[in-house]
Design an enzyme around this catalytic site. Structure first.
Site, short mmCIF file in Angstrom:
data_model
loop_
_atom_site.label_atom_id
_atom_site.label_comp_id
_atom_site.label_asym_id
_atom_site.label_seq_id
_atom_site.Cartn_x
_atom_site.Cartn_y
_atom_site.Cartn_z
N GLN A 237 0.83 -1.20 0.00
CA GLN A 237 0.00 0.00 0.00
C GLN A 237 0.87 1.25 0.00
OE1 GLN A 237 -2.58 -2.21 3.29
NE2 GLN A 237 -3.30 -0.11 3.07
N ARG B 280 -5.46 6.97 17.31
CA ARG B 280 -6.79 6.91 16.67
C ARG B 280 -7.81 6.23 17.59
NH1 ARG B 280 -9.39 7.83 11.52
NH2 ARG B 280 -7.55 8.82 10.68
N GLU C 154 -12.79 2.54 5.27
CA GLU C 154 -12.79 1.97 6.62
C GLU C 154 -14.10 2.11 7.39
OE1 GLU C 154 -9.19 4.37 7.21
OE2 GLU C 154 -8.48 2.72 8.45
N1 MTE Z 1 -11.27 -2.96 0.19
C1 MTE Z 1 -10.73 -4.02 -0.43
N2 MTE Z 1 -11.46 -4.69 -1.33
N3 MTE Z 1 -9.46 -4.45 -0.14
C2 MTE Z 1 -8.69 -3.80 0.79
O1 MTE Z 1 -7.54 -4.19 1.03
N4 MTE Z 1 -8.55 -1.95 2.44
C3 MTE Z 1 -9.29 -1.06 3.31
C4 MTE Z 1 -10.35 -0.28 2.52
N5 MTE Z 1 -11.11 -1.18 1.69
C5 MTE Z 1 -9.25 -2.67 1.47
C6 MTE Z 1 -10.56 -2.26 1.11
C7 MTE Z 1 -8.47 -0.09 4.01
S1 MTE Z 1 -7.68 -0.59 5.43
C8 MTE Z 1 -8.34 1.21 3.61
S2 MTE Z 1 -7.47 2.33 4.50
C9 MTE Z 1 -8.97 1.68 2.38
O2 MTE Z 1 -9.68 0.66 1.69
C10 MTE Z 1 -7.88 2.26 1.48
O3 MTE Z 1 -8.34 2.66 0.26
P1 MTE Z 1 -9.04 4.09 0.00
O4 MTE Z 1 -8.27 5.10 0.78
O5 MTE Z 1 -8.91 4.26 -1.44
O6 MTE Z 1 -10.44 3.94 0.48
MO1 MOS Z 2 -6.08 1.22 6.13
S1 MOS Z 2 -5.85 0.36 7.98
O1 MOS Z 2 -5.70 2.80 6.77
O2 MOS Z 2 -4.66 0.69 5.38
#
Ligand code: MTE
Ligand code: MOS
Length: 775
Positions: free
Chosen positions: A209, A322, A725
């Site tokens: 990431q 957080r 999240e």
């Molecule tokens: N959705 C999928 N399908 N796979 C993932 O790994 N990660 C989550 C969320 N949704 C995730 C997910 C997490 S921890 C975060 S922080 C956000 O997606 C990150 O992506 P965004 O900032 O584009 O929402």
């Molecule tokens: Mo999401 S726990 O902020 O990668």
């Protein structure tokens, strides 16, 4: 498609449209490329990491001669072979890639074997001769607290005088609550593939990431400049926070092997190794001491949070912060103390996981709401309502940020009505009266989640946009795709801005040599920030095209209007590609970078004071549960959700996030149990013993909708709200519904001491502990 037919009246793929994930079909057909799918070059080295069998031990001797002379082995590396700094940590410099003299968790990397096949690498690793002196291992939070073992100093947030408020309150309660951790269980495990390049450079494919952090860690590890390391990722098979920091260890090892041998090198953990070697959601022990009035309204509250951080700091500072920031959830805590202990244990270093510490803070206050309701004989929803943040008063968080966008009361009201909450609660009460062994429960819980990195400088993003002379567009930005639909959303933003069909836009892999110095795709802010950065790049190019057209056609700027796939220039209409080509022949640059920094945020970390979040995302869920009081078996039977994403960039993607987030949260709180034995060995390191939700666990009735009147009061990208999240925490309602079902087993007389995850064992234990127990 060389030249897709263009639509003339609407943009295919503009914002607010329901579009499938750009990789959906490729993922189903198997064409979507993950790192392990990249065709293997013939001289590829396969890497296997040898792990410590002890949680805490001194390494007295490590003789790798037999490993090195094993068949097929090309090289073996340990801490002595690191050209640069033996660390791949995000912040604190305390994550050695290879153990030096001491091991601090079972699974810690000792050395890595590079061989012609993975079988040979594995077999060779077993031949190491290592002597240890075993040391006492601190495994649990309680052990760490007793020993005063912390990865960083404890923190306290204080507002008002909680002691006095609690002591002078008409009612008081206190308790202790334990919450388990969670494995990320991404479908694609940690993996890195490194290629040696000329001048001693390396190109690393990493399932991460945070490509920039991997780049920096690899460069530091190899003692070469950042510009010599390129990190690339097209997509991850899930990250969920588990690939925010810890992929760097494996990238560093693969890069070392590639650079040293001149051969490409791949390191892929299998599922068991991945679960043993990499960090998880922090588990917590929480204590609370609460004073409240006869309506259930909080007078004062004193929370103590203690989390298991594992052997190093990783992101534990920000994660535990957080937790502090979310211990209020949607409720006004006037006089409040929140103490946060960050325990160092001899277990794997825990890390980011969807919600990033927030869920643990929120479930604590939701537990308190339930318990107050029990003491006063009230419906928990009524207690929640009297505690909600106000609109004009009672609206300042414990960290002194005014809540300006509070829609929790409206969402709760709408959901209460749509889900028939009151009627169903009555029906459940009646059912429980006549059902001796099966018991039902229901709960409505809201969510308020702060959007932005609390580390303020991370709130910046960059993009790179090229328009080619045929009118096709290459889009790149610093965000990474992990299944969440970021890439399609950002492409929609660009399609909207340039008024072109989405098919014209090529979504490309994230690379440190295209957009530098990026932040992790995390904190749910991916589309907020990268969307704005890409929009800025598109606007630059659009601006140049407008300026060119105005000069070239000698018309007023105001008469140049971008229409779907064409541009009206005064009386004339010119296709997008045509204008682009004309601009090129007239020497107009068709490539631009875009940059964005989140406005308004500022925050003083020492005093927990400021505006750490740009805005809040809200939602609410009602869950209904049924338990068998004889076996502890349980099921979430119905869920109703209203979730606020502002003006959705893509409602299909957003609903996918709501559903996935909820189910993942439900897994955390019901079936997923991490079990470390007294020696600190993780005993649940495969799907045989670690149970993530299956299809059959999805509630039979699952009504989800996006909050229709949702809007972002801030200037977010097209007024949308982050969604990655926040929905995870809607699952707290499932836990509260299970609590309610267990509670009913005492005829609502004795509040159960139910810890999370509420596995059948845990539920059964809570039932047996009830005063007026039924069995
Ligand atoms: N959705 C999928 N399908 N796979 C993932 O790994 N990660 C989550 C969320 N949704 C995730 C997910 C997490 S921890 C975060 S922080 C956000 O997606 C990150 O992506 P965004 O900032 O584009 O929402
Ligand atoms: Mo999401 S726990 O902020 O990668």
């Amino acid at each position: 498609m060389r030249n897709p037919p263009l639509s003339e009246t609407v943009i295919r793929g503009a914002v607010n449209k329901k579009l499938p994930h750009d990789s959906a079909i490729k993922q189903v057909s198997g064409e979507a490329e993950y790192i392990d799918d990249i065709p293997e070059p013939k001289d590829l080295l396969h890497l296997y990491v040898a792990q410590s069998p002890y949680a805490h031990a001194k390494i007295l001797k490590m003789d790798l001669q037999a490993v090195k002379s094993s068949p097929g082995v090309v090289a073996v590396y340990d801490a002595n072979d690191v050209p640069g700094i033996n660390d791949a940590s995000p912040v604190a410099g305390d994550d050695p890639v290879f153990a030096e003299d001491i091991v601090e968790y079972a699974g810690q990397a000792l050395f890595v074997v590079a061989a012609n096949s993975i079988q040979e690498a594995r077999a060779a690793a077993k031949r190491a001769e290592i002597e240890y002196e075993e040391l006492e291992a601190l495994v649990t939070i309680d052990q760490a607290l007793a020993a005063g073992s912390f990865v960083m100093p404890s923190k306290t947030l204080l507002r008002g005088n909680p002691e006095q408020a609690i002591n002078s309150a008409p009612n008081r309660l206190n308790g202790r609550f334990e919450i388990g951790g969670q494995d990320h269980f991404y479908l694609e495990g940690q993996i890195a593939l490194a290629y040696p390049r000329e001048d001693g450079d390396v190109h690393v494919f990493s399932s991460t990431q945070h490509p920039t952090e991997v780049q920096h860690n690899v460069a530091k590890f190899l003692d070469i400049p950042d510009h010599s390391v390129t990190v690339e990722v097209r997509r991850m098979g899930g990250g969920f926070g588990g690939k925010e920091t810890q992929g760097a260890w494996f990238a560093a090892m693969a890069a070392l092997a590639a650079k040293d041998t001149g051969r490409p090198a791949k390191l892929r953990l299998d599922r068991d190794d991945d679960m043993i070697m990499t960090g998880k959601r922090h588990d917590f022990v929480i204590e609370y001491n609460v004073g409240y009035d006869n309506d259930g309204r909080l007078d004062g509250i004193d929370f103590t949070f203690a989390s298991r951080c594992g052997r190093s700091a990783d992101l534990s500072a920000a994660i535990n912060d957080r937790t502090i920031f979310h211990a209020d959830n949607c409720y006004y805590l006037k006089d409040v103390r929140i103490t946060s202990h960050r325990c160092k244990t001899h277990t794997v270093s825990n890390t980011a996981f969807r919600g990033f510490g927030g869920p643990q803070g929120m479930i604590a206050i939701e537990r308190v709401m339930d318990e107050i309701a029990h003491k006063l004989g009230k419906d928990p929803l009524d207690v929640r309502k009297v505690n909600l943040y106000g609109k004009t008063d009672r609206n300042v968080t414990p960290y002194h940020m005014t809540v300006e966008d509070n829609v929790a009361p409206e969402i709760i009201r709408e959901l209460e009505e749509k889900s028939d909450y009151a009627k169903r609660r009555d029906a459940i009460r009646k059912f429980n009266e006549t059902s001796p062994f099966l018991k039902k429960g229901i709960a409505l819980t809201p969510v308020k989640f702060g959007i932005s990195f609390t580390t303020t400088f991370l709130n910046q993003a960059g993009a790179l946009l090229h328009v080619y002379t045929d009118g096709s567009v290459m889009l790149n930005h610093g965000g990474t795709e992990m299944g969440q639909g970021l890439f399609i959303k950002v492409a929609q933003v660009v399609a909207q801005e340039l008024q072109i069909d989405i098919e014209r836009i090529k979504i490309t892999s994230t690379r440190t040599d295209k957009v530098p110095n990026t932040s992790a795709t995390a904190a749910s802010s991916g589309s907020d920030m990268n969307g704005k950065a890409a929009q800025a790049a598109a606007r630059k190019i659009k601006e140049r095209l407008i300026k060119f057209a105005a000069d070239h056609y000698n018309v007023d700027r105001a008469d140049i209007i971008f229409k779907p796939n064409r541009i009206d220039i005064g009386e004339k209409t010119v296709g997008f590609a045509e204008l682009v080509q004309q601009a090129y022949f007239n020497r107009v640059s068709l490539s631009a970078t875009g940059y964005y920094r989140t406005p308004k945020i500022h925050y003083d970390a020492e005093n927990y004071s400021g505006r750490p979040f740009y805005y809040f995302a809200y939602g609410a869920a009602v869950s209904e549960a049924i338990i068998d009081t004889l076996t502890g078996e349980n099921k979430i039977t119905r869920v109703d959700i209203i979730h606020d994403v502002g003006k959705s960039l893509n409602p299909s993607i957003d609903l996918g996030q709501v559903e996935g987030g909820f189910i993942q949260g439900m897994g955390w709180l019901t079936t997923e149990e991490l079990y470390f034995d007294e020696k600190g060995l993780l005993r649940t390191h495969a799907p045989s013993t670690y149970k993530i939700p299956a299809c059959s666990d999805r509630p039979e009735i699952f009504n989800m909708e996006l909050y229709e009147s949702g809007e972002n009061v801030e200037d977010s990208i097209h007024k949308s709200k982050a969604v990655g999240e926040p929905p995870f925490m809607l699952a707290i309602s499932a836990f509260n519904a299970l609590t309610d079902a267990v509670y009913s087993a005492s005829d609502y007389k004795s509040f159960p001491n139910l810890d999370a995850p509420a596995t059948p064992e845990c539920i059964l234990k809570a039932i047996h502990e009830l005063d007026g127990k039924v069995t």
